[in-house]
Scaffold this active site. Structure first.
Site: not given
Ligand code: CP
Ligand code: NVA
Length: 304
Positions: A108, A135, A223, A262, A290
């Site tokens: 990530r 994502h 989101d 999400c 997930r």
């Molecule tokens: N939806 C998602 O990726 O959540 P996290 O940021 O908690 O991993």
């Molecule tokens: N769009 C959000 C998604 C988190 C899972 C972010 O990038 O913070």
């Protein structure tokens, strides 16, 4: 060839369909099992997954860890700030080292290019666990959730309401691959990138009007308006005024329309309590999926 899972648009539709089918099958095969028991085929037996986090995570972190265990493997988790990566060691050198120590890497990252650069030199599969640009793992879980509750996603209409962000980009990439229509409603200054819209092609329709996007849709998705790394909180709250998903907006969708997010959610901003806690919301199944979707991604990567 090393199988990386970096973005949905980089895989063939048939490969993606097979991954999603495997996610459904793996979930069905272990209904009622304890969460720590490995699947019968244990395709990650004796394999180790490394996970690197440059940003916060709840779902991605716990679901990948549960996923690799259910596939029979083990995990090593670090935040970038624990690693020399956080002191400036190049991502490419980190990739060369981890390729000698583990069998797959999930990252990530703040910058999408860093994941691309890691994968370029990695000799083991690399999985994008969210970047500023996309994502992809999230969207597989979302499609699994839709199919569980409403049948095949091909031919459906999904409405995205809010920021044209990383999650939106992966939905756009998925639309032509899985054969659904995606209506995207965003304020002009927060539209998705042209690169992503080109990947979506004729499957994606862009509008500035949430009501137009949602009219008759089978699925409504939103989101956060302020993603990790975004600095312009006040400007965003102003720009997204009118883009919140509430009962009135859901009322314009198909009578059996479902709601996805999400998570984490910002209740009272992009969605009301009544919608996210209401009967059309599938967000907890979506979060659980997930695990199942990522198991299918990991199994696909490790088979390569
Ligand atoms: N939806 C998602 O990726 O959540 P996290 O940021 O908690 O991993
Ligand atoms: N769009 C959000 C998604 C988190 C899972 C972010 O990038 O913070």
């Amino acid at each position: 060839m090393t199988r990386h899972f970096l973005d949905i648009h980089r895989l063939e539709g048939s490969e993606l369909r097979a991954i999603l089918d495997d996610a459904h099958a793996r979930k069905a095969a272990r209904a009622g099992w304890p969460k720590g028991r490995a699947d019968a085929d244990a395709p990650a037996k004796d394999r180790v997954l490394a996970m690197i986090f440059e940003k916060n995570s709840t779902r991605t972190r716990f679901s990948f860890d549960a996923a690799i265990r259910q596939l029979g493997g083990a995990s090593i988790i670090a935040t970038a700030s624990d690693m020399q990566l956080g002191r400036g060691e190049p991502v490419e050198d980190t990739a060369r080292v981890l390729s000698r120590m583990v069998d797959a890497v999930m990252i990530r990252a703040n910058r999408h290019e860093d994941v691309e650069n890691f994968a370029r030199v990695s000799t083991v599969p690399v999985i994008n666990g969210l970047t500023d640009r996309s994502h992809p793992c999230q969207i597989l879980a979302d499609l699994q959730t839709i199919e569980e509750h409403r049948g095949p996603v091909a031919g459906k209409t999904i409405a995205w309401v809010g920021d044209g962000n990383n999650v939106c980009a992966s939905f756009i990439h998925a639309a032509p691959k899985f054969g659904f229509t995606l209506n995207v409603a965003c304020p002009a200054e927060y539209h998705p990138d042209l690169f992503d819209l080109q990947k979506g092609g004729a499957a994606v329709h862009l509008t500035g009007d949430p009501r137009e996007a949602v009219a008759g849709a089978d699925v409504v998705v939103t989101d956060t308006w302020v993603s990790m790394g975004d600095q312009d909180y006040e400007a965003r709250l102003e720009a997204f005024d009118g883009y919140g998903v509430d009962d009135a907006l859901m009322g314009l969708a198909a009578p059996d329309a479902v709601f996805l997010h999400c998570l984490p959610a910002h209740r009272g901003e992009e969605v009301t309590d009544a919608v996210i806690d209401g009967p059309r919301s599938l967000v907890w199944d979506e979060a659980e999926n997930r695990i199942h979707a990522q198991k299918a991604v990991l199994a696909w990567c490790l088979r390569g």
